[in-house]
Design a protein around this motif. Structure first.
Motif, PDB file in Angstrom:
ATOM      1  N   ILE A 162     -11.738  -7.695  34.770  1.00  0.00           N
ATOM      2  CA  ILE A 162     -12.932  -7.444  35.569  1.00  0.00           C
ATOM      3  C   ILE A 162     -13.849  -8.663  35.563  1.00  0.00           C
ATOM      4  N   ILE A 208      -8.437  -6.295  40.044  1.00  0.00           N
ATOM      5  CA  ILE A 208      -9.166  -5.061  39.747  1.00  0.00           C
ATOM      6  C   ILE A 208      -8.232  -3.855  39.790  1.00  0.00           C
ATOM      7  N   VAL A 231     -14.565  -0.712  36.888  1.00  0.00           N
ATOM      8  CA  VAL A 231     -13.361  -0.809  37.715  1.00  0.00           C
ATOM      9  C   VAL A 231     -13.482   0.109  38.921  1.00  0.00           C
TER      10      VAL A 231
END
Length: 286
Positions: free
Chosen positions: A154, A182, A195
């Motif tokens: 991330i 992601i 996320v």
């Protein structure tokens, strides 16, 4: 990006139901009791001090956590969990340079055992200090060591997205690479809120038909519409599936000039338009 450095938020999580909160308090009490017993058996056993430091940090008792980590380092030397715990304390205190120094010491003394998580902490501290390139390098190294490290995925995706230039030729390729990163994080941990938020932003893009057609001439940089098109200078457009460019200026009636020349054979296409929620501009597909 937020968070980082380890530890909890201090206060009760509102998402935890009363029964779970009561169970958490019970477990915390049991842990404190066991730590007390261990301390009576051996007052200088490092993992007792480290354990008490981690428990206090997880419930927001930063001062107490600092005491236990500092005591471990003073009495027992450079113990890896204590170094990482002290780094987390300094991060929580917004002493990002101090956190960077502690994470760096842990990685230098224990290059393998410190693992990917230490690199993530180091990368977050670098980011807070404005050292974006060092932050990216740290996240990449964390993924080299642990390919399933969600925080590193991330962090790297966010920094890459922040550096995207919508006028560049590789904009689409780089943005798709960020989304793949992601999506990979989502496969590893579907409960990660960050996320889910970034995937939601991506899937929020919706393509819808636009009345009329557009005509592009081979080698030309002017696109002509069969009727008025609601596009502005700076809008990113897509013609077909493989050609992306940016509107430079209006050109005649129902036409506009684009940054890059149309390289395929002349053709007429039905247009579609994409809105990304209003914050990042408009994207058009023809």
């Amino acid at each position: 990006f937020g968070g980082g450095g380890g530890g909890g938020s201090g206060g009760q999580d509102s998402s935890v139901n009363p029964a779970q909160a009561e169970r958490n308090e019970e477990l915390k009490g049991l842990a404190e009791d066991r730590f007390m017993r261990a301390g009576k058996v051996d007052q200088l056993f490092p993992m007792t001090w480290v354990g008490r430091g981690m428990m206090n940090l997880s419930i927001g008792r930063v001062d107490q956590a600092r005491f236990f980590f500092e005591t471990t380092l003073r009495q027992c030397g450079q113990v890896l969990p204590a170094l990482l715990g002290m780094a987390a304390v300094r991060y929580r205190e917004k002493d990002y340079r101090g956190a960077q120094e502690m994470y760096g010491r842990a990685m230098t003394l224990f290059p393998e055992k410190s693992g990917g998580s230490a690199r993530v902490g180091f990368g977050l501290a670098c980011y807070k200090l404005g050292q974006v390139d060092r932050s990216k390098s740290a996240f990449k190294r964390a993924l080299d060591m642990d390919r399933d490290n969600v925080e590193a995925m991330i962090g790297l995706a966010i920094l890459d997205m922040a550096s995207l230039d919508e006028t560049s030729r590789d904009f689409r390729q780089r943005s798709e690479r960020c989304i793949r990163l992601i999506s990979s994080a989502n496969l590893v941990d579907r409960s990660n809120a960050m996320v889910q938020n970034h995937l939601a932003n991506h899937y929020f893009w919706k393509w819808a038909p636009v009345p009329g057609t557009v005509e592009a001439t081979a080698g030309g940089a002017v696109v002509k519409g069969s009727q008025a098109m609601n596009v502005d200078t700076g809008d990113r457009i897509r013609i077909g599936q493989g050609f992306e460019t940016v509107v430079v200026e209006e050109e005649g009636e129902h036409g506009f000039r684009v940054k890059d020349a149309w390289k395929s054979e002349s053709k007429s296409e039905f247009p579609e338009v994409a809105w990304d929620g209003g914050d990042a501009g408009r994207q058009f597909s023809y």
